[in-house]
Design a protein around this motif. Structure first.
Motif, PDB file in Angstrom:
ATOM      1  N   LEU A  61       0.392   4.262   2.389  1.00 44.90           N
ATOM      2  CA  LEU A  61       1.046   5.284   1.570  1.00 44.90           C
ATOM      3  C   LEU A  61       0.042   6.011   0.677  1.00 44.90           C
ATOM      4  N   ARG A  69      -1.016  10.002   0.474  1.00 49.96           N
ATOM      5  CA  ARG A  69      -1.232  10.789  -0.751  1.00 49.96           C
ATOM      6  C   ARG A  69      -2.591  11.484  -0.709  1.00 49.96           C
ATOM      7  N   VAL A 127      -3.615   7.475  -7.918  1.00 53.55           N
ATOM      8  CA  VAL A 127      -2.514   7.064  -8.799  1.00 53.55           C
ATOM      9  C   VAL A 127      -2.983   7.129 -10.247  1.00 53.55           C
ATOM     10  N   PHE A 149       8.225   2.735  -6.327  1.00 48.67           N
ATOM     11  CA  PHE A 149       7.128   3.629  -5.951  1.00 48.67           C
ATOM     12  C   PHE A 149       7.100   3.843  -4.441  1.00 48.67           C
ATOM     13  N   GLU A 195       7.634   7.375  -2.380  1.00 46.02           N
ATOM     14  CA  GLU A 195       6.585   7.914  -1.521  1.00 46.02           C
ATOM     15  C   GLU A 195       7.088   8.139  -0.094  1.00 46.02           C
ATOM     16  N   ARG A 214       9.011  11.494   0.089  1.00 47.75           N
ATOM     17  CA  ARG A 214       8.387  12.762  -0.298  1.00 47.75           C
ATOM     18  C   ARG A 214       8.415  13.770   0.847  1.00 47.75           C
TER      19      ARG A 214
END
Length: 262
Positions: A170, A174, A194, A228, A232, A235
């Motif tokens: 994940l 990002r 992060v 979290f 994710e 998204r």
């Protein structure tokens, strides 16, 4: 800090790996171009009992290509105690590189390299950069994270290591979505995407538990990490650039490398 210093490897284990590679070259009459550590030891969250996952790229002799039936293009050695060794033949490797295979790209970015033909490895990395496809990489990592989350993190008690097998892909997603290029192999580098201090503390706590408790250790699910992860996974998918490259570059590299090491 040098990348390899974050992933210490004993001289005895390095010697054992090199010996295993030498044996493969001798028994199979091949040339190992590149060999590295993959898996949790290279990612940076190994436990005390983690295996050593050695992965390599090798070159066959020209006669290997002169067969009607496609010969086996993988070398695998059974897990020996804590040492797991396997590799891909070069033409197979280049076929996967053309598809921007994230596993291969990670090998080439490993902080623990056991052996490499410097020039050939540098050329292979340059090709990996040229053929890198953000959409393909994103799909791979997102699918990996979703599958592991659904399959291993739904109970009230979960295996610590499975959190990292979801978090790492994940964070790679990002990285891709932020337009930072190819995701790095190491978890610490990916974690730089992060900036939530509480989440970082939660990850650090879990990382300490995982490193000290062993590969099979379980514990209660962690709500903050679940929240979290779910956010994710949900998204929106951004528009990412697509790569078009000439496959003849791969053909030339294959021919030149086989000739050089035949």
């Amino acid at each position: 800090m040098h990348r390899e210093e974050r992933h210490p490897l004993s001289d005895a284990m390095r010697a054992r790996v090199v010996q295993a590679l030498d044996k493969i070259e001798h028994e199979r009459n091949v040339k190992v171009l590149y060999a590295c550590e993959s898996g949790s030891r290279a990612w940076g969250f190994a436990s005390t009992d983690s295996d050593y996952d050695v992965r390599f790229v090798y070159v066959e002799k020209p006669d290997w290509f002169m067969q009607v039936d496609a010969p086996r293009d993988v070398i695998e050695r059974p897990l020996d105690d804590e040492l797991d060794v396997s590799g891909w033949e070069l033409s197979k490797t280049l076929g996967l590189l053309r598809k921007s295979n994230p596993t291969l790209l990670e090998w080439l970015d490993s902080p623990l390299v056991y052996r490499q033909e410097t020039e050939a490895a540098a050329q292979l990395r340059a090709l990996a950069e040229a053929f890198y496809s953000p959409p393909a990489a994103r799909n791979h990592y997102l699918s990996m994270a979703r599958k592991t989350f659904r399959g291993h993190l739904q109970g009230e008690t979960v295996r610590f290591k499975k959190y990292f097998y979801v978090l790492r892909p994940l964070l790679a997603v990002r990285w891709i979505d932020l337009g930072l290029g190819r995701p790095p192999m190491t978890f610490a580098d990916l974690l730089s995407t992060v900036n939530d201090a509480q989440l970082l503390d939660e990850v650090a706590t879990l990382l300490t538990l995982k490193r000290n408790a062993g590969e099979a250790a379980y514990g209660p699910r962690r709500p903050a990490l679940h929240a979290f992860i779910q956010a994710e996974l949900e998204r929106e998918v951004p528009v990412l650039p697509r790569t078009r490259e000439d496959s003849q570059r791969l053909d030339r590299y294959l021919r030149d490398t086989v000739k050089r090491f035949a």
